[in-house]
Design a protein around this motif. Structure first.
Motif, short mmCIF file in Angstrom:
data_model
loop_
_atom_site.label_atom_id
_atom_site.label_comp_id
_atom_site.label_asym_id
_atom_site.label_seq_id
_atom_site.Cartn_x
_atom_site.Cartn_y
_atom_site.Cartn_z
N LYS A 645 0.83 -1.19 0.00
CA LYS A 645 0.00 0.00 0.00
C LYS A 645 0.88 1.25 0.00
O LYS A 645 0.60 2.23 -0.69
CB LYS A 645 -0.88 -0.02 1.24
CG LYS A 645 -1.99 0.99 1.18
CD LYS A 645 -3.00 0.74 2.28
CE LYS A 645 -4.09 1.80 2.19
NZ LYS A 645 -5.10 1.66 3.19
N HIS A 646 1.92 1.15 0.78
CA HIS A 646 2.83 2.29 0.89
C HIS A 646 3.46 2.61 -0.47
O HIS A 646 3.49 3.76 -0.91
CB HIS A 646 3.90 1.97 1.92
CG HIS A 646 5.01 2.95 1.96
ND1 HIS A 646 4.85 4.22 2.45
CD2 HIS A 646 6.29 2.85 1.56
CE1 HIS A 646 5.99 4.86 2.36
NE2 HIS A 646 6.89 4.06 1.82
N ILE A 647 3.94 1.57 -1.13
CA ILE A 647 4.60 1.79 -2.42
C ILE A 647 3.61 2.36 -3.43
O ILE A 647 3.90 3.33 -4.14
CB ILE A 647 5.18 0.47 -2.96
CG1 ILE A 647 6.28 -0.02 -2.03
CG2 ILE A 647 5.73 0.64 -4.36
CD1 ILE A 647 6.75 -1.42 -2.33
N VAL A 648 2.44 1.77 -3.45
CA VAL A 648 1.44 2.21 -4.42
C VAL A 648 1.07 3.66 -4.17
O VAL A 648 0.97 4.46 -5.10
CB VAL A 648 0.21 1.29 -4.36
CG1 VAL A 648 -0.89 1.85 -5.23
CG2 VAL A 648 0.58 -0.10 -4.81
N SER A 649 0.95 4.01 -2.91
CA SER A 649 0.54 5.38 -2.62
C SER A 649 1.65 6.36 -3.01
O SER A 649 1.37 7.47 -3.42
CB SER A 649 0.17 5.55 -1.16
OG SER A 649 1.33 5.48 -0.36
N LEU A 650 2.88 5.92 -2.89
CA LEU A 650 3.98 6.77 -3.32
C LEU A 650 3.87 7.06 -4.81
O LEU A 650 4.10 8.17 -5.27
CB LEU A 650 5.31 6.06 -3.08
CG LEU A 650 6.07 6.35 -1.81
CD1 LEU A 650 7.35 5.56 -1.79
CD2 LEU A 650 6.36 7.82 -1.67
N HIS A 651 3.50 6.03 -5.54
CA HIS A 651 3.47 6.17 -6.99
C HIS A 651 2.26 6.91 -7.50
O HIS A 651 2.31 7.57 -8.52
CB HIS A 651 3.54 4.80 -7.64
CG HIS A 651 4.93 4.29 -7.74
ND1 HIS A 651 5.65 4.32 -8.90
CD2 HIS A 651 5.75 3.78 -6.80
CE1 HIS A 651 6.85 3.83 -8.68
NE2 HIS A 651 6.94 3.50 -7.42
N PHE A 652 1.17 6.76 -6.79
CA PHE A 652 -0.03 7.41 -7.30
C PHE A 652 -0.23 8.79 -6.68
O PHE A 652 -1.33 9.32 -6.66
CB PHE A 652 -1.24 6.51 -7.13
CG PHE A 652 -1.19 5.33 -8.05
CD1 PHE A 652 -1.26 5.51 -9.42
CD2 PHE A 652 -1.02 4.05 -7.56
CE1 PHE A 652 -1.18 4.42 -10.28
CE2 PHE A 652 -0.94 2.98 -8.42
CZ PHE A 652 -1.02 3.16 -9.79
N GLU A 653 0.85 9.28 -6.14
CA GLU A 653 0.89 10.67 -5.71
C GLU A 653 -0.16 11.06 -4.70
O GLU A 653 -0.65 12.17 -4.69
CB GLU A 653 0.80 11.61 -6.92
CG GLU A 653 2.00 11.44 -7.85
CD GLU A 653 1.90 12.29 -9.08
OE1 GLU A 653 1.32 13.36 -8.98
OE2 GLU A 653 2.41 11.87 -10.13
N ASN A 654 -0.53 10.13 -3.85
CA ASN A 654 -1.35 10.57 -2.74
C ASN A 654 -0.84 9.96 -1.44
O ASN A 654 -1.55 9.24 -0.76
CB ASN A 654 -2.82 10.22 -2.95
CG ASN A 654 -2.99 8.74 -3.27
OD1 ASN A 654 -2.01 8.04 -3.51
ND2 ASN A 654 -4.21 8.28 -3.24
N PRO A 655 0.41 10.21 -1.14
CA PRO A 655 0.90 9.65 0.11
C PRO A 655 0.11 10.24 1.29
O PRO A 655 -0.07 11.44 1.37
CB PRO A 655 2.37 10.09 0.15
CG PRO A 655 2.52 11.14 -0.87
CD PRO A 655 1.35 11.10 -1.78
#
Lengths: 850, 595
Positions: A645-655
């Motif tokens: 989840k952390h990685i994905v959120s980093l990539h989809f610009e909504n950390p």
């Protein structure tokens, strides 16, 4: 006319001869008043040679057509325009320019009237404004005479009957030293906001009056005092960012922070020139320099001589004053992203010369000015471009370190001279203190540390402790205890250890980041090597430069050469580094905390092996780490999911960081450096008690009931670690006292770290022995058993002095007898023990009983 | 408004002044004698709009000559020119007399260095400010970008030609446009320029890079090329332009030998420090451009192809042709070609503290000196044809020890001395590590390797400001060719290179053009985020971790980056399972090779 009001009018173009008006001193403080004539800001004092000229009853004479001389130019022009008074002689649109041409003598005669406090009944105004000279004069006098520092109130002091600045003036007179009176602009504001705003908007005029009033005051107290006293204003209400200076600030008083990047050499500037006649040897009277020009007398003034063009300059009879130009550059924190720093030239005079060196961070109060650029000596055309500079009134060094803050708390805050130095950052410090009072500051700091590295909260807490550090202690006996906390992170690849290290490297004030692969501890050369098989290139980056008083981050600690690692022994305990070079052994300070991270030897951590086996580090070195964290990648769906989840959120610009209240990097850095510098917590009695109690308990825990064997759980080293940790924890709260809760938390941190690293995998209890010797107590027990069994076997099977037996055979026998699983190397170890006892002799693989 | 009255290209200042005087007069009558000009400070009174409408609405852009090294001396001062360059240094701002009253009329000095009318000595005037940027041709700019938007030939524009040259032209004949000989001459010289660039560009990577230290050594005042331009920008907050932006400026070209006259006077020594940096950029060497209109250039602006809707089917076709070409260039190594394509399409998308998202640096391992020279050169010349800015750097001990990679502020001159790593965003760098032999590095060498490593890992370059370092964000694609895996330049993706044939291919111009368009388009494609994708990727990651415990955060993050690029490479706006599996397969093949 109206167009020039408000001070926004630029100086007019320079004079026809194309010379720029030189940036002449505003703050000239030469003893003789007469020289002041040449300054950009003219001073009228009783000592003026022109004092006898007829008074025109005003601050400035009105333009007088008959008195025009063509010499006025450049920067002087605007000043002239405004200084002209508009009271009785409202100028017509063309007059502002004509005021340019007021001869020097025109302003000299004003002194009798306004020097004395403005008795003239007719209001005189600063040109183009509604500022009355008399009003300003009176206001300044009131300020100097009556201003009392509110902080002085209530103090019993014999000189209290006088105001702050009267005392300062007296002090100057007594010492005969200071040639300037520092005036805090905040005081001016507190006393008379109107005067303050006038001073900032029309500094040239108001400061001229200020000086006159001051000289007048001095003359009344001490008529024989000859030196000129300069008014130096500092500490303006608001300081402007260098990059935000704009044309509307010209001719205003500004306060700017920046860094000095260059200083010119000290320039002697001609103030008075003396000429000598080549024919008769007659010396002329001193000739004033007017805006960078000296008029050479054409004719010898001696009656008998009257030779023409015979005068020559006599250098050693001339008078010079010091002058220096420095370049001020924006400080890095004011530069917007993707920009380069702006610079501005600052002109320093007399006492201010060499007040700052390149690299100093300073706050400068001065007047922002512009002058036109001459195109060329021969050109009549004037470029439309202006150069700008600041005429410096006051320079204040701000501390070189990131933060400069008030002295220790116990100093009386009413100490005016101290607090003024530090005022400007106090708001920042206040903010930090505010933060420190938050109940959840500990958690907040934890969250702020590498917010995008997910989880690992306890590791982060340990790292925080490292950043804050404990108190180093030096006993009178010479023994010293380090205050630095060393941390080792051991873990599986891909557990963001390296990122943590990088982050720490950024945070710590003098961090060094290095990779263990190709770091020699103190080598001095860097070398590129190539692996002959794979062709991989490696940089042996020579000097693992140790960062004194910082955090030294060593990545890939396990890859470090043994030689380099052994160097760390010294660093981590004695806090020094010894370098042997050309027969000299030098010992250098290396008060550094070490943050190392290592990968397990078999690429992944093998839970069946001990920490030592997993990372192949000498136990002696290992024990010097206060905290050892195992960052293990446990096969856990839940954690995996969180990572994903952390990685994905980093990539989809909504950390999802915004929801958490985190401190930004800058604040965190200031918070830490403030705490490190100013907070020195001491153990309270209760905390010390708790420490003892906890330690005893920790040691007791080893004697778990039912277990026959004794396990040492904690050692004296741990007590030191605990003290350091609790001190660091107290620092985080800006607390001067280590409280019980800090100790409790320190215990918890240590236990968390130990549970992960010092767990004996055979028994499940904490075993410091594991770290100290690399062998756990249960393992030791096992070995003893094995030795006993082997001894029995040998006694049983072999004759004294009889034929030897192969080791393999022995192993077979042992395995038959015992329920334990025995490896050959273990047997070898056991036989080694027996050999030292003298029971057997080993020849290669053969064992012989003796 | 006044378009026809003035020749906006030949006499832009006339138009500027006309609009000013008219507006000032109008304002004066309105305000009834009060200072009408004060309101114009930092504002445009209509001149900018006039030029904007002329350039972009009336198609005037094509009529404006492009200022470059070849026609520097030919263009007449005070005419309108176009200039494309990288902001190499920001020189702060400059104050000038923006407006003054000449008798009863207000005149302006905006867009010029000195007054066209003699300023009456004392007069009402206003001080305005403008920003100074030192611009150079973008480092590593590839020749094809210059062809993309050629301006008219100056030699055929009498109103823009410097007077002495015009004289000569008149003798040649009356009819400017149809003059055959002149026309031919003009054409040839115009075409020659890119050709010269080609020669330089297609030379071996060693040679290209060999010139780099030389260019940056020696006279540091003129970084890189000797052709630079001092651009003066009006009416905008400085923050709008960032260092290293590549910008097209359209403005008034001024050059005045009068201003070049040396102003040094021995008795002015004390003013030395007051001197601004422009003194080191004498107008005789560095042209001035007073900018009327400017725009930042993206890689799209270099592509002359008409705007087409990037439909997935169109993109897919081009992708296929590009991929097969890459495969050929890489000696039929399809895996390497796939990775190269992803690498070429990568760009820095996000930056969270120390973590950068979207970059994909590539390391082709398995080269030796010979294969590096064969494949390396082919590869590099292809990259040059595809991306706007690219450079090849030979990573030898000598180079590391001697090259100036770090831009450095020279506080003595007040200028930023450029370094190799001062690059426009989106530059492609190729490192040839096969040249690296064992040897010792000097402190400069260590510093340089640290800089390169830092650039690789965090896409940042530290600029040296003597008393402190300033971190500048960069967005650079990095490709390393090395023997074994490079540890000095740790790339995101290491691919052992296995060619099976010798590259012998040449692409047609048409094709190359379409590939450029493809790369530029795909790189700027937006990526949408749907909650389903979000969930799907998470599930995929969890299952991947279950299968292989050695997968870590950085690896998974890279997979996601690759998958996203993969999706865009097909023209898809959102990531689907299919792309994820393609990446996983790619990774599987790659790992196989690694063993």
């Amino acid at each position: 006319m109206a167009s020039n009001a408000g001070g926004s009018s630029p100086p007019s173009a320079s004079s026809p001869d194309g010379r720029p008006s030189s940036p002449l001193p505003v703050t000239n403080s030469s003893p003789s008043q007469s020289t002041r004539r040449s300054g950009g800001r003219r001073r009228r004092g009783s000592a003026s040679p022109y004092a006898s000229s007829p008074s025109l009853g005003g601050f400035e004479t009105p333009p007088h057509p008959g008195r025009r001389t063509p010499s006025r130019a450049g920067a002087g022009a605007a000043r002239q325009q405004r200084q002209n008074w508009a009271g009785r002689f409202p100028p017509t649109p063309s007059t502002p320019m004509s005021t340019d041409d007021i001869p020097p003598s025109s302003e000299a005669g004003d002194d009798e009237t306004d020097g004395g406090g403005g008795v003239d009944a007719t209001p005189v105004f600063v040109w183009g404004t509604n500022i009355s000279v008399q009003d300003v004069n009176a206001a300044i006098l009131r300020f100097l005479r009556h201003f009392r520092d509110p902080r002085d109130a209530g103090r019993v002091d014999p000189v209290m009957d006088e105001g702050k600045y009267m005392r300062a003036i007296h002090r100057i007179l007594e010492l005969e030293g200071g040639e300037s009176l520092d005036v805090d602009a905040h005081d001016v504001f507190d006393h008379d906001p109107d005067l303050y705003s006038k001073m900032v908007r029309y500094p040239l005029e108001v400061l001229a009056i200020f000086d006159i009033v001051l000289m007048d005051l001095v003359a009344r107290i001490e008529p024989l005092f000859e030196k000129h006293i300069q008014t130096r204003i500092y500490n303006l209400k608001s300081s402007i960012c260098l990059r935000n200076l704009n044309p509307s600030d010209i001719e205003k008083m500004v306060s700017i922070k920046g860094m000095i990047i260059r200083c010119s050499s000290v320039i002697p500037e001609l103030k008075e020139a003396v000429f000598r006649c080549l024919v008769c040897g007659f010396y002329s009277d001193p000739v004033m320099v007017d805006r960078g020009r000296v008029t050479e007398p054409h004719i010898c003034q001696k009656e008998q001589c009257k030779a023409t063009n015979s005068m020559t300059l006599v250098h050693n009879r001339c008078r010079f004053s010091d002058k220096q130009i420095i370049k001020l550059q924006e400080t890095p924190d004011e530069i917007p992203e993707g920009g380069t720093p702006h610079t501005v030239s600052v002109l320093m005079h007399d006492k201010l010369v060499d007040a700052g060196k390149p690299g100093d961070r300073v706050e400068i109060t001065g007047i922002y000015r512009a002058m036109s650029i001459r195109v060329g000596p021969t050109q009549r055309t004037v470029k439309s471009i202006f150069k700008t500079y600041i005429d410096c009134l006051h320079i204040k060094k701000t501390d070189k370190s990131r933060l400069h803050v008030e002295d220790t708390m116990d100093i009386d805050s009413s100490n005016a001279s101290k607090s003024t130095e530090e005022d400007f950052l106090s708001d920042k410090v206040e903010k930090l203190k505010e933060l420190s009072k938050l109940p959840d500051i500990y958690d907040r700091l934890t969250r702020s540390l590498a917010p995008n590295i997910w989880e690992l909260d306890d590791v982060k807490r340990g790292l925080l402790c490292q950043l804050f550090g404990g108190n180093p202690l030096k006993l009178p006996s010479g023994a010293s205890f380090r205050g630095d906390i060393n941390i080792l992170l051991v873990g599986d690849p891909g557990t963001s250890k390296s990122q943590l290290l990088q982050y720490m490297h950024k945070l710590s004030p003098r961090g060094i980041y290095t990779s263990g692969r190709g770091s020699s501890a103190v080598g001095l050369t860097a070398y590129v090597t190539k692996d002959p098989e794979t062709g991989e290139t490696v940089l042996e980056s020579g000097a693992l430069v140790l960062s004194d008083k910082g955090v030294c981050c060593i990545d890939e600690f396990d890859k470090m050469s043994d030689n380099a690692r052994s160097m760390l022994h010294e660093v981590m305990e004695q806090q020094t580094v010894s370098i042997a070079k050309a027969g000299i052994i030098a010992s250098l300070n290396a008060r550094t905390s070490v943050l190392a991270c290592a990968n397990p030897t078999e690429s992944r951590y093998n839970p069946r092996l001990s920490v030592i086996d997993n990372i192949h580090l000498a136990p002696t070195l290992l024990s010097r780490f206060d905290l050892i964290y195992l960052i293990l990648d446990k096969a856990d769906e839940q954690t995996d999911r969180r990572l994903a989840k952390h990685i994905v959120s980093l990539h989809f610009e909504n950390p999802n960081l915004e929801e958490l209240e985190v401190l930004d990097l800058q604040t965190l850095v200031s918070y830490i450096s403030y705490a490190r510098k100013y907070i020195q917590p001491q153990l309270s009695d209760e905390a010390a008690e708790e420490l003892t109690r906890g330690y005893v308990e920790m040691r007791k825990r080893g004697n778990s009931p039912g277990s026959r064997k004794k396990v040492i759980t904690a050692t004296a080293r741990q007590i030191e670690s605990l003290i350091r940790l609790s001190e660091a924890l107290a620092r985080m709260r800006f607390s001067e006292v280590v409280e019980v809760r800090d100790v409790v938390e320190a215990f918890r941190l240590l236990e968390v770290a130990m549970q992960q690293s010092a767990t004996d995998h055979a028994t499940g209890t904490i075993d410091m022995d594991l770290i100290m010797t690399g062998i756990s107590a249960s393992e030791r027990q096992r070995r003893e058993n094995l030795v006993a069994a082997t001894r029995n076997l040998i006694v049983e099977k072999m004759q004294l002095g009889g034929p030897s037996m192969r080791m393999i055979e022995l192993l077979e026998e042992l395995r038959k007898q015992s329920s334990m699983e025995i490896h050959l190397h273990e047997l070898r170890g056991a036989l080694g023990t027996l050999m030292t006892e003298g029971a057997v002799i080993i020849h290669g693989d053969n064992v012989k009983r003796v | 408004m006044v378009g026809p009255q003035y020749d906006l290209v030949g006499n832009p200042l006339g138009a500027v002044r006309a609009t000013f005087e008219r507006t000032a007069a109008a304002a004066a009558s309105e305000s009834g004698g009060a200072d009408p000009v004060a309101a114009f400070r930092g504002k445009d009174w209509g001149a900018g709009d006039l030029f904007r409408s002329f350039l972009f609405e009336q198609d005037g852009l094509g009529k404006v000559p492009v200022l470059d090294a070849s026609n520097l001396g030919l263009i007449k001062p005070n005419t309108l020119v176009r200039y494309r360059g990288m902001v190499q240094d920001m020189l702060g701002n400059e104050y000038y007399i923006g407006a003054f009253k000449d008798g009863s009329t207000w005149r302006t000095n905006k867009y010029t260095d000195f007054s066209p009318f003699s300023m009456p000595h004392p007069c009402d005037s206003h001080l305005w400010e403008r920003h100074l940027f030192h611009c150079v041709p973008a480092p590593g700019q590839n020749s094809w970008t210059l062809e993309s938007s050629p301006g008219p030939d100056v030699r055929r524009m009498p109103n823009c030609l410097a007077p002495e040259l015009r004289e000569k032209r008149k003798r040649d004949g009356d009819d400017d446009a149809m003059d055959v000989s002149e026309n031919g001459h003009g054409e040839s010289s115009f075409c020659k320029k890119p050709k010269e660039g080609d020669v330089h560009v297609s030379s071996s990577s060693t040679e290209v890079a060999g010139t780099v230290p030389e260019m940056n050594g020696g006279d540091h005042h003129i970084p890189g090329s000797s052709f630079s331009c001092l651009v003066k920008i009006y009416d905008m907050p400085e923050s709008q332009v960032k260092l290293n932006d590549v910008i097209e400026f359209i403005g008034v070209y001024t050059f005045d030998p009068e201003l070049a006259a040396p102003s040094d006077n021995p008795d002015d020594i004390m003013l030395d420090l007051m001197e601004d940096v422009t003194v080191q950029l004498p107008p005789s060497k560095v042209p001035r451009l007073h900018c009327l209109v400017w725009r930042k250039l993206s890689s799209h602006d270099f592509i002359s192809r008409p705007v087409v809707e990037p439909s997935p089917s169109l993109l897919k076709g081009i992708r296929q042709s590009l991929l097969s070409h890459l495969t050929l260039v890489l000696g039929n190594d399809e895996l390497a070609a796939q990775c190269l394509l992803l690498h070429l399409l990568s760009r820095l998308r996000n930056r969270v503290d120390v973590v950068t998202v979207g970059r994909l640096s590539l390391n082709f391992a398995g080269f030796n000196k010979e294969s590096a020279s064969i494949f390396g050169n082919q590869l590099y010349s292809l990259i040059q044809k595809l991306v706007p800015y690219s450079q090849a750097i030979p990573l030898s001990i000598d180079y590391l020890n001697s090259a100036t990679l770090q831009p450095r502020k020279d506080n003595k001159s007040g200028r930023l001395v450029t370094g190799v790593l001062q690059l426009p965003q989106g530059t492609h760098l190729t490192f040839d590590e096969t040249l690296l032999q064992t040897g010792s590095l000097t402190s400069k060498g260590v510093e340089n390797t640290m800089l390169l490593k830092n650039l690789m890992e965090s896409q940042k370059v530290d600029y040296d400001f003597e008393y402190y370092k300033l971190e500048m964000a960069a967005d650079v694609q990095l490709l390393t060719l090395s023997e074994g895996k490079s540890n000095i330049l740790p790339s995101d993706l290491v691919v052992p290179f296995r060619p099976s044939s010798v590259p012998t291919v040449n692409a047609g111009a048409e094709e190359t053009e379409s590939w450029r368009w493809y790369l530029a388009t795909v790189r700027s494609l937006p990526q949408s985020t749907e909650p389903e994708t979000y969930q799907m990727i998470q599930d995929e990651m969890v299952s991947a971790m279950r299968d292989d415990r050695s997968l870590g955060c950085s690896e998974l993050s890279r997979w996601l980056t690759m998958a996203q690029i993969m999706a865009s490479s097909f023209g898809e706006k959102s990531l689907s399972l299919e792309h994820w599996h393609m990446v996983k397969e790619l990774e599987r093949l790659r790992k196989q090779r690694m063993q």
